[in-house]
Design a protein around this motif. Structure first.
Motif, short mmCIF file in Angstrom:
data_model
loop_
_atom_site.label_atom_id
_atom_site.label_comp_id
_atom_site.label_asym_id
_atom_site.label_seq_id
_atom_site.Cartn_x
_atom_site.Cartn_y
_atom_site.Cartn_z
N MET A 171 78.04 61.78 4.70
CA MET A 171 77.22 62.92 4.30
C MET A 171 77.16 63.02 2.79
SD MET A 171 78.77 65.75 6.81
CE MET A 171 79.09 65.46 8.53
N CYS A 172 76.31 63.96 2.33
CA CYS A 172 76.26 64.27 0.90
C CYS A 172 76.75 65.70 0.75
CB CYS A 172 74.85 64.14 0.35
SG CYS A 172 74.72 64.74 -1.34
N VAL A 174 77.06 67.45 -2.43
CA VAL A 174 76.65 68.19 -3.63
C VAL A 174 75.15 68.45 -3.52
CG1 VAL A 174 76.51 68.19 -6.13
CG2 VAL A 174 78.45 67.13 -5.01
N ILE A 175 74.77 69.70 -3.67
CA ILE A 175 73.37 70.08 -3.50
C ILE A 175 72.50 69.20 -4.40
CG2 ILE A 175 73.76 72.01 -5.10
CD1 ILE A 175 71.07 71.94 -2.42
N CYS A 176 71.55 68.48 -3.75
CA CYS A 176 70.78 67.50 -4.51
C CYS A 176 69.29 67.66 -4.25
CB CYS A 176 71.25 66.09 -4.17
SG CYS A 176 71.15 65.69 -2.43
N GLY A 177 68.87 68.78 -3.66
CA GLY A 177 67.44 68.98 -3.48
C GLY A 177 67.09 69.40 -2.07
N VAL A 178 65.79 69.44 -1.79
CA VAL A 178 65.33 70.01 -0.53
C VAL A 178 65.91 69.31 0.69
CG1 VAL A 178 63.23 71.25 -1.05
CG2 VAL A 178 63.19 68.78 -0.98
N ASP A 179 66.08 68.00 0.62
CA ASP A 179 66.52 67.30 1.82
C ASP A 179 68.00 66.95 1.79
OD1 ASP A 179 65.20 67.04 4.11
OD2 ASP A 179 64.50 64.99 3.80
N HIS A 180 68.76 67.70 0.99
CA HIS A 180 70.20 67.51 0.88
C HIS A 180 70.87 67.37 2.26
CE1 HIS A 180 74.32 68.29 -0.25
NE2 HIS A 180 74.32 69.51 0.23
N ALA A 181 70.45 68.22 3.20
CA ALA A 181 71.12 68.24 4.51
C ALA A 181 70.81 67.00 5.33
CB ALA A 181 70.71 69.50 5.28
N ASN A 182 69.77 66.27 4.95
CA ASN A 182 69.43 65.07 5.73
C ASN A 182 69.84 63.80 5.01
OD1 ASN A 182 68.40 66.42 7.91
ND2 ASN A 182 66.41 66.70 6.90
N MET A 183 70.64 63.92 3.97
CA MET A 183 71.10 62.73 3.26
C MET A 183 72.32 62.19 4.00
SD MET A 183 71.71 62.26 -0.74
CE MET A 183 72.57 60.84 -1.39
N LEU A 184 72.04 61.62 5.17
CA LEU A 184 73.11 61.20 6.07
C LEU A 184 73.05 59.71 6.28
CD1 LEU A 184 72.44 63.93 8.75
CD2 LEU A 184 74.19 64.00 6.99
N PRO A 293 57.21 71.48 -1.73
CA PRO A 293 58.09 71.75 -2.86
C PRO A 293 57.93 70.69 -3.96
CG PRO A 293 59.34 70.96 -0.97
CD PRO A 293 57.95 71.20 -0.49
N ASN C 76 67.46 76.75 0.49
CA ASN C 76 68.17 76.45 -0.76
C ASN C 76 68.07 77.63 -1.73
OD1 ASN C 76 68.64 74.02 0.36
ND2 ASN C 76 67.48 72.81 -1.12
N PHE C 154 70.87 68.16 -11.55
CA PHE C 154 69.87 68.65 -10.60
C PHE C 154 69.12 69.87 -11.16
CE2 PHE C 154 68.73 71.22 -6.80
CZ PHE C 154 67.66 70.42 -6.43
N TYR C 458 73.91 73.16 3.46
CA TYR C 458 73.02 72.42 4.36
C TYR C 458 72.13 73.44 5.07
CZ TYR C 458 75.07 67.72 4.28
OH TYR C 458 75.46 66.45 3.92
#
Lengths: 317, 96, 542, 206
Positions: A171-172, A174-184, A293, C76, C154, C458
């Motif tokens: 997983m990722c 650190v908040i890295c943008g809109v698709d942070h939760a799908n950086m799997l 976005p 977010n 970021f 998330y």
């Protein structure tokens, strides 16, 4: 059972320290809470109408300052020594380069093989050299109890020895943008023989652990344009089958009319054609599409790749 | 609590001018050392002369010399905190 | 003893009835510390509910992994705004700005703070800062989405309206600094005759220690946020890795402030608890000096532990070691406080009225927060727990279970004094149940989710975490109901409550010697203090 | 707690308190710049050679001239305070006027310096600066932030000094009530002290 999965040597150590400190903490909490409840009942106003002004007790103060201090220092010591283990990479570890970008991981092996899933040999230590192409990401494999931030401009690392067969979530954090939760992604641990068959098996060797990772599509069977989309992580935000994601889907995109916002804030209508696509791919933040976005990272393509991608988008109408 | 405290010490003109001259001399020395000599020496000069100059301003121009000990202690505490912040950050940078 | 409890006999005008101006101007132009405290209270409770609603929306989103009510960009923005409002506009100024403003001068026998006009200006910085943050949601290219920590790069790359949001936070920091300057000077210069340092109530000690942290740490975040704005507008490069900047240095500067900020948040709440517990145990505080000095100890040591937010950032090993060591040491003064509060119950004469109920809940929940802090302070465990729901659960136990419950206890404790109205004690006690049960389901659930590997921030989650999220969400809804009940009770009391006595709980500190609500000048004559505080049973005092 | 009424104090100004509050404000200023000093020292240790080269491009003469200007203006403010204590209103007014002139000279020098650099393309995102190595980009980033923030403080100081000057003229600040002047003086000296540190860090770093 996925709960409390321990799949690396570090996992046992983390859980040991965790359980030891938690046990001490629970004792403290129970002690404090039951004392409070006991006092509240015993010295209730009804039973004990007059309080006593006891100002303090030096002996008690010393004891309850010293005891936690000593206990805390022990906790610190165990955390530190085991952390030291986390930072000391064995010499024989296989070095894998991890590249993180918005919003995907890719892995490069010493022999040049590149994958989007992490293939590992059972009981063999592996070192991850972490590099970011854009913002900070957090490389995290919960089952291995390891995590390290992927900081642009810095050479961070982590290592582990997998001790269980199977596929585990990457997983990722650190908040890295809109698709942070799908950086799997997945860490797929296979027996050494399977790993070697793939690793030394030339370019067309089938990926190991197919049973565990049914989703893995071999790169070679794709059209070159799709390979570019995968390699540049375009597909994490743009689908080619029309399903909605963070960015517009490529299906039916060509020839559509979009409202775009210029940097100054002015809006205008554009028709998606070759010139517009080239501009929007190479320099995405100059004009952003209304309704989506403003999140696309600058990730320019080579001349040839760009043409292939544009042709692919045209063909999807 | 005392309310009738004096409003502050009167620093003579002569002292102020002396301090000003001293500051100018120290500046000249600083510039001279850092342009004419080896870098190690100029860093040493920077680290000694600059705080000295600042100290002169604090103690005479800002009347810190005539303030209560508590305020003096606080000024040093603040500088100590800043140095601690910088030092702890260096602990990261130097042992990466 | 009660030479000053003249509320019943002499005719007086409370601060609410005094003043030359009428209507809203009587409030927004008032330099009276009590009115300013209430101004803060009104703004903060409103902002608190905005953030609670956002929190509930986030819990609704987490109910399902397949149906998304909010797109990721909005989610977010939700956790960013929830964090910014809760941290910078509620828990951080909370107990200090509301109760510090209202009670610090009264408790040391002063008529007002040292700089009343600066005090009003500080509130204006607060309200303008809050408005700027809110404006940043609706202007520019979308609401800020980088989390309340605004980590570079970021926050430099995202297209959203970071600069305005960051500027709002900068103004809030300015407000905090001015309040801190005011309180330190007040404590040094405005104490009544005989109010020596060791005669000061412990809430004053805690607020004083907090004020120092506000003054010394806040400028660091000020300059850091200015640099982020300069980076966004001019591209100065100091935090931009593309220009050789080091993003980890931003984290250092950010946490140099933001970790001590945690102590800015918790210390005044601890101080308030230290007032509530002896009052309802009807006995003196146990270990006055230990509690007073541990406040200073927490403020001092707490300024040296910021690196424990960065154990996985690739920080140097010497720094990892020192920061972990200091983290365990700063737990000692907190532990001392907890032991002393517990010991204060011994041989007391305890009445569990609503303020006491929330104060004891504070001790319980804060203990969980502190103890989970020990667990994640151990370096190798931290590697696993960092940036997961465990951390979210932990800091909600500390900030909400600690500061929040402390704020609620203080509000129930001092409400009759501030407004001269009594609330319904039964309803207040009833509202405790949903708050307590929901709280532990929500944040206890988060602790478990985090240990199982659920990362924070998330907008959706992997299927194996669904059960945990469901329990947490239900807990969140239950708690929200409790919060509404809690505040509704107080609002009703404001308009329809019985008139409060000058000393409904039998407190002994100076504020209980004034009528409820206190007159404009607090005291007809400045009291002379001859003895230490918290003497409830003089015949048994040592 | 035992309390007894005391004789009511007449409300009057608390000079010590006002000065103490000003010092507290100065502490926040020290730490505000402290954050920049922290960044400077860390980056200098990361890019020693680039910082050395960066400092070479700066105009030492202007830097030193500005130091002399600020030190002298500090003297005039200090003299102004002594003068008002001694009841010499004329000297106070003259000294404050001179201080303001010095402050304006400082800003004029700053303007000349910045505009020369900007003409040469050395400014954040400037064409020349982008060609330089990373360490120099950081050096100039810090140079502009530090001198810029300091310049803003000088500007604020000028406004404060002007108001003070007016107060002295209208006898709102007198030999027995000069706390405002003293506090403005403290602020101005701190601005000076910060420049004392900026000179060697930026101009003499080469």
């Amino acid at each position: 059972m996925p709960f409390f999965q321990q799949a690396s040597t570090a996992a046992d150590r983390v859980d040991e320290v965790f359980l030891a400190i938690t046990a001490v903490c629970v004792v403290f909490l129970v002690l404090i809470t039951s004392l409070m409840v006991y006092f509240v009942i015993k010295y209730n106003r009804k039973r004990h109408p007059r309080g006593e002004d006891i100002e303090g007790n030096t002996m008690l103060e010393v004891v309850w300052t010293a005891t936690p201090t000593v206990l805390f220092l022990f906790m610190f010591y165990f955390g530190w020594t085991n952390f030291d283990y986390d930072r000391s990479v064995p010499r024989d570890a296989m070095v894998i380069n991890v590249t993180a970008r918005q919003w995907a991981y890719s892995f490069t092996y010493p022999n040049g093989k590149q994958t989007t899933q992490l293939f590992l040999a059972l009981n063999k230590p592996a070192k991850m050299n972490l590099h970011s192409l854009d913002v900070i990401h957090g490389f995290y494999i919960p089952a291995f109890r390891i995590k390290e931030d992927v900081v642009p401009g810095r050479d961070n690392y982590t290592w582990f020895t997998p001790t269980k067969l199977g596929s585990f979530d990457i997983m990722c954090t650190v908040i890295c943008g809109v698709d942070h939760a799908n950086m799997l992604s997945k860490a797929v641990v296979v027996p050494v023989s399977d790993f070697e068959k793939w690793y030394f098996g030339g370019e067309d060797a089938p990926l190991p652990g197919q049973a565990d990772a049914a989703a893995v599509i071999p790169l070679k069977s794709e059209s070159p344009a799709v390979a570019v989309l995968k390699a540049k992580a375009c597909e994490t935000c743009h689908s080619i089958d029309g399903s909605p994601m963070v960015g517009p889907t490529f299906r039916g995109l060509y020839g559509q009319k979009h409202i775009v916002k210029e940097a100054g804030g002015a809006e205008r209508e554009v028709v998606v054609d070759d010139a517009y696509l080239a501009k929007a791919i190479q320099d995405p933040m100059v004009e952003t599409v209304k309704g989506y976005p403003p999140a696309m990272p600058r990730n320019p393509l080579a001349e040839g790749d760009l043409k292939q991608v544009i042709d692919l988008i045209k063909s999807l109408n | 609590m005392e309310h009738a405290e004096e409003q502050g010490h009167v620093v003579p003109y002569r002292t102020l001018v002396k301090v000003w001259l001293l500051l100018l001399i120290l500046t000249a020395v600083l510039v001279f050392v850092s342009t004419a000599f080896h870098e190690a020496l100029s860093v040493a000069a920077l680290l000694t002369l600059t705080p000295l100059k600042a100290g002169l301003v604090f103690f005479y121009f800002m009347h810190l010399k005539y303030e209560r000990p508590f305020l003096k202690a606080m000024v040093f505490m603040v500088l100590g905190v800043l140095i601690l912040f910088i030092g702890l950050t260096f602990l990261d940078i130097s042992y990466r | 003893m009660n030479t000053l409890a003249h509320g019943e006999a002499s005719s007086y005008r409370s601060f609410l009835e005094s003043g030359d101006r009428k209507g809203i101007l009587a409030w927004i132009l008032s330099t009276d510390h009590k009115r300013i405290g209430i101004l803060y209270l009104a703004c903060m409770v409103s902002l608190f509910f905005v953030a609670v609603i956002i929190g509930v929306l986030m819990r609704i989103e987490q109910l399902s992994t397949s149906h998304h009510i909010f797109p990721p960009a909005i989610y977010n923005a939700f956790f960013t705004v929830h964090g910014v409002i809760m941290i910078f506009m509620f828990v951080l100024p909370g107990a200090s700005a509301v109760f510090g403003n209202f009670f610090l001068p009264i408790m040391i026998g002063a008529r007002d703070v040292s700089f009343p006009r600066l005090n009003l200006m500080s509130w204006y910085f607060f309200i303008v800062g809050a408005l700027v943050v809110i404006a940043s949601l609706f202007t520019g290219d979308g609401p800020p989405d980088a989390g309340w920590t605004f980590y570079v790069p970021f926050s430099l790359r995202t297209g959203t309206n970071i600069p305005l949001g960051v500027f709002g936070v900068f103004l809030l920091g300015f407000s905090s600094i001015l309040t801190g300057i005011n309180f330190i000077t007040t404590v040094h210069r405005m104490r009544a005759p005989g109010m020596t340092w060791h005669h000061m109530p412990l809430f004053v000690w805690a607020t004083y220690a907090t004020a120092w942290v506000q003054v010394l740490a806040t400028p660091i975040i000020g300059v850091t946020l200015l640099l982020v704005i300069a980076e966004r507008i001019f591209g100065i490069g100091v935090f931009d890795p593309a220009k050789g900047g080091d993003p980890v240095l931003y984290q250092h500067l950010f946490w140099i402030y933001s970790h001590p900020a945690v102590y800015i948040m918790i210390l005044p709440a601890m101080g308030a608890i230290t007032e509530v517990i002896p009052t309802f145990a009807h006995r003196t505080i146990f270990g006055y000096r230990a509690i007073a000095y541990s406040s200073i100890g927490i403020a001092g040591l707490g300024s040296l532990v910021w690196g424990h937010h960065m154990f996985t950032s690739g920080m140097g090993n010497a720094a990892n070691l020192m920061f972990s060591l200091f983290t365990f040491l700063v737990a000692v003064p907190s532990a001392i406080k907890v032991f002393n509060w517990t010991a204060t119950l011994y041989k007391g004469s305890i009445e569990v009225k609503p303020p006491m109920l929330f104060a004891l809940t504070f001790v319980f929940l804060f203990s969980i927060g502190g103890l989970t802090g020990l667990i994640q302070g151990a370096l190798n465990v931290n590697v696993h727990l960092h940036d997961t729901y465990w951390i979210v659960g932990h800091f909600h136990y500390v900030m909400f279970g600690g500061t929040g419950m402390g704020f609620f206890a203080a509000l129930l404790h001092w409400f009759p004094k501030m407004f001269g109205k009594m609330y319904n004690e039964r309803v207040a006690a009833i509202s405790w149940f949903p708050i307590f049960i929901g709280f532990n389901m929500l944040y206890g659930g988060m602790l478990v989710l985090g240990y199982l590997g659920m990362p924070r921030r998330y907008y959706t989650h992997l299927p194996q975490y669904s059960t945990g999220h469901l329990i947490a969400s239900i807990g969140g809804f239950i708690m929200a109901i409790g919060l509404v009940l809690f505040f509704a009770n107080l609002v009703v009391a404001l308009f329809k409550g019985k008139k409060a006595e000058s000393n409904p709980w039998g407190g002994v500190t100076l504020e209980w010697h004034t009528p409820s609500p206190p007159p404009l000048e607090n005291f007809e004559e400045i009291p002379v203090i001859k003895d230490r505080p918290y003497i409830f049973n003089p015949e048994t005092a040592q | 707690m035992s309390t007894a009424p005391a004789h009511a104090h007449p409300v009057h100004k608390d000079y010590q308190g006002a000065k103490f509050g000003m010092w507290l404000f100065l502490f926040t200023e020290i730490l505000l710049f402290g954050g920049l000093f922290l960044l400077y020292s860390i980056y200098r240790s990361m890019y020693p050679i680039d910082f050395h080269n960066g400092g070479k491009h700066l105009n030492v003469i202007i830097g030193v001239a500005n130091t002399v200007i600020l030190l002298t203006s500090s003297l005039t403010v200090a003299v102004a305070i002594t003068a008002i204590q001694k009841g010499n209103k004329k000297l106070t007014l003259a000294c404050l006027g001179v201080t303001i002139v010095f402050a304006l000279m400082f800003l004029a020098n700053k303007y000349i310096e910045w505009s020369a650099e900007i003409r040469h393309g050395i400014y954040p995102n400037g064409p020349e600066l982008l060609k330089m190595p990373n360490g120099e980009k950081i050096f100039y980033g810090l140079y502009y932030s530090m001198t810029g923030l300091h310049g803003l403080h000088v500007l604020a100081g000028i406004i404060a000094l002007l108001i003070t000057l007016d107060f002295v003229r209208r006898d709102k600040i007198t030999g027995t009530d000069f706390n405002k002047l003293e506090n403005v003086g403290l602020y101005w000296h701190l601005v000076d002290v910060i420049w004392i540190f900026l000179l060697p860090l930026l101009y003499l770093a080469a």
